[in-house]
Design a protein around this motif. Structure first.
Motif, short mmCIF file in Angstrom:
data_model
loop_
_atom_site.label_atom_id
_atom_site.label_comp_id
_atom_site.label_asym_id
_atom_site.label_seq_id
_atom_site.Cartn_x
_atom_site.Cartn_y
_atom_site.Cartn_z
N UNK A 43 1.54 -43.72 -19.54
CA UNK A 43 0.87 -44.83 -19.15
C UNK A 43 2.41 -45.31 -19.50
N UNK A 44 3.18 -45.81 -19.21
CA UNK A 44 4.15 -46.53 -19.50
C UNK A 44 3.83 -48.29 -20.28
N UNK A 45 2.58 -48.66 -19.86
CA UNK A 45 2.49 -50.22 -20.50
C UNK A 45 1.12 -50.04 -21.16
N UNK A 46 1.28 -51.60 -22.16
CA UNK A 46 0.05 -51.38 -23.50
C UNK A 46 -1.26 -51.46 -22.73
N UNK A 47 -1.78 -50.61 -23.05
CA UNK A 47 -3.31 -50.65 -23.01
C UNK A 47 -4.03 -51.70 -23.68
N UNK A 48 -5.29 -52.30 -22.38
CA UNK A 48 -6.17 -53.69 -23.22
C UNK A 48 -6.39 -53.31 -24.26
N UNK A 49 -7.13 -54.50 -25.02
CA UNK A 49 -7.82 -54.57 -26.23
C UNK A 49 -9.35 -54.26 -25.18
N UNK A 82 -8.42 -38.55 -16.06
CA UNK A 82 -8.50 -37.47 -16.66
C UNK A 82 -7.11 -36.89 -17.19
N UNK A 83 -6.17 -37.38 -16.19
CA UNK A 83 -4.54 -37.00 -15.77
C UNK A 83 -4.03 -37.64 -17.57
N UNK A 84 -4.15 -39.19 -17.56
CA UNK A 84 -4.12 -39.89 -18.21
C UNK A 84 -4.21 -39.54 -19.86
N UNK A 85 -5.83 -38.84 -19.71
CA UNK A 85 -5.80 -38.47 -21.08
C UNK A 85 -5.51 -37.08 -21.81
N UNK A 86 -4.96 -35.85 -20.77
CA UNK A 86 -4.15 -35.09 -21.04
C UNK A 86 -4.66 -33.68 -20.66
N UNK A 93 -16.95 -30.29 -6.72
CA UNK A 93 -17.14 -31.40 -8.22
C UNK A 93 -16.04 -30.84 -8.84
N UNK A 94 -14.29 -31.57 -9.40
CA UNK A 94 -13.68 -30.75 -10.73
C UNK A 94 -14.81 -30.80 -11.20
N UNK A 95 -14.42 -29.99 -12.02
CA UNK A 95 -14.36 -29.86 -13.59
C UNK A 95 -12.94 -30.24 -14.84
N UNK A 96 -12.87 -30.76 -15.03
CA UNK A 96 -11.54 -31.09 -16.16
C UNK A 96 -12.05 -30.64 -17.42
#
Length: 168
Positions: free
Chosen positions: A1-7, A141-145, A161-164
């Protein structure tokens, strides 16, 4: 993710949060992949009580997400998989966010905090079960690996139902 995450702050759910969750989840768009409508208030009252027990006993739960203006945004966190189908015996991370807050990075920020907290509590692996077509949650799910590990058939809908999974 390229943008800063919010608080975003995570707190153990209060009795009052049951009312907030019930109100936020009354939106059919929010509930599209969760049965289409909010459960009765009593379900959220029991859910918040169960999450307080999980936090006390396990060190993690589905926490209430609180935004920068101290508003309840939804929930995110982890709990033992609660159903008889799927990844029984595993720790599931999950989230549900009010429609007004979609697309702002709150869930990703809260999910990353959740992963830190469950790792600190001694959890070595987590799963996230996401219904097919729920592209917003799949993206988180992808953003957190996490990676797709297996597919279960959801017993109520007969849909995939996909299990990540993610090793911590």
């Amino acid at each position: 993710m390229n943008r800063a995450l919010p608080d975003v702050r995570l707190r153990v759910p209060t009795d009052e949060d049951a009312f907030a969750w019930h109100r936020i989840f009354a939106d059919p768009e929010v509930m599209e992949f969760h049965g289409g409508k909010a459960a009765e208030l009593s379900v959220y009252e029991e859910l918040t009580a169960r999450q307080r027990r999980h936090d006390a006993e396990l060190g993690f739960c589905l926490w209430t997400m609180v935004g920068p203006e101290d508003e309840v945004l939804g929930f995110t966190g982890a709990q033992p998989w609660p159903r008889e189908w799927g990844p029984k015996g595993e720790i599931e991370i999950g989230w549900r966010l009010g429609r007004a807050h979609w697309g702002k990075g709150y869930v990703t920020a809260a999910a990353l905090t959740t992963l830190e907290r469950v790792r600190a509590a001694g959890v070595s692996n987590v799963v996230a079960v996401v219904r097919q077509g729920n592209e917003r949650s799949i993206a988180v799910t992808r953003r957190v690996g996490m990676e797709l590990a297996e597919v279960f058939t959801h017993p109520a809908t007969a849909e995939p139902a996909h299990c990540y999974r993610l090793a911590l």
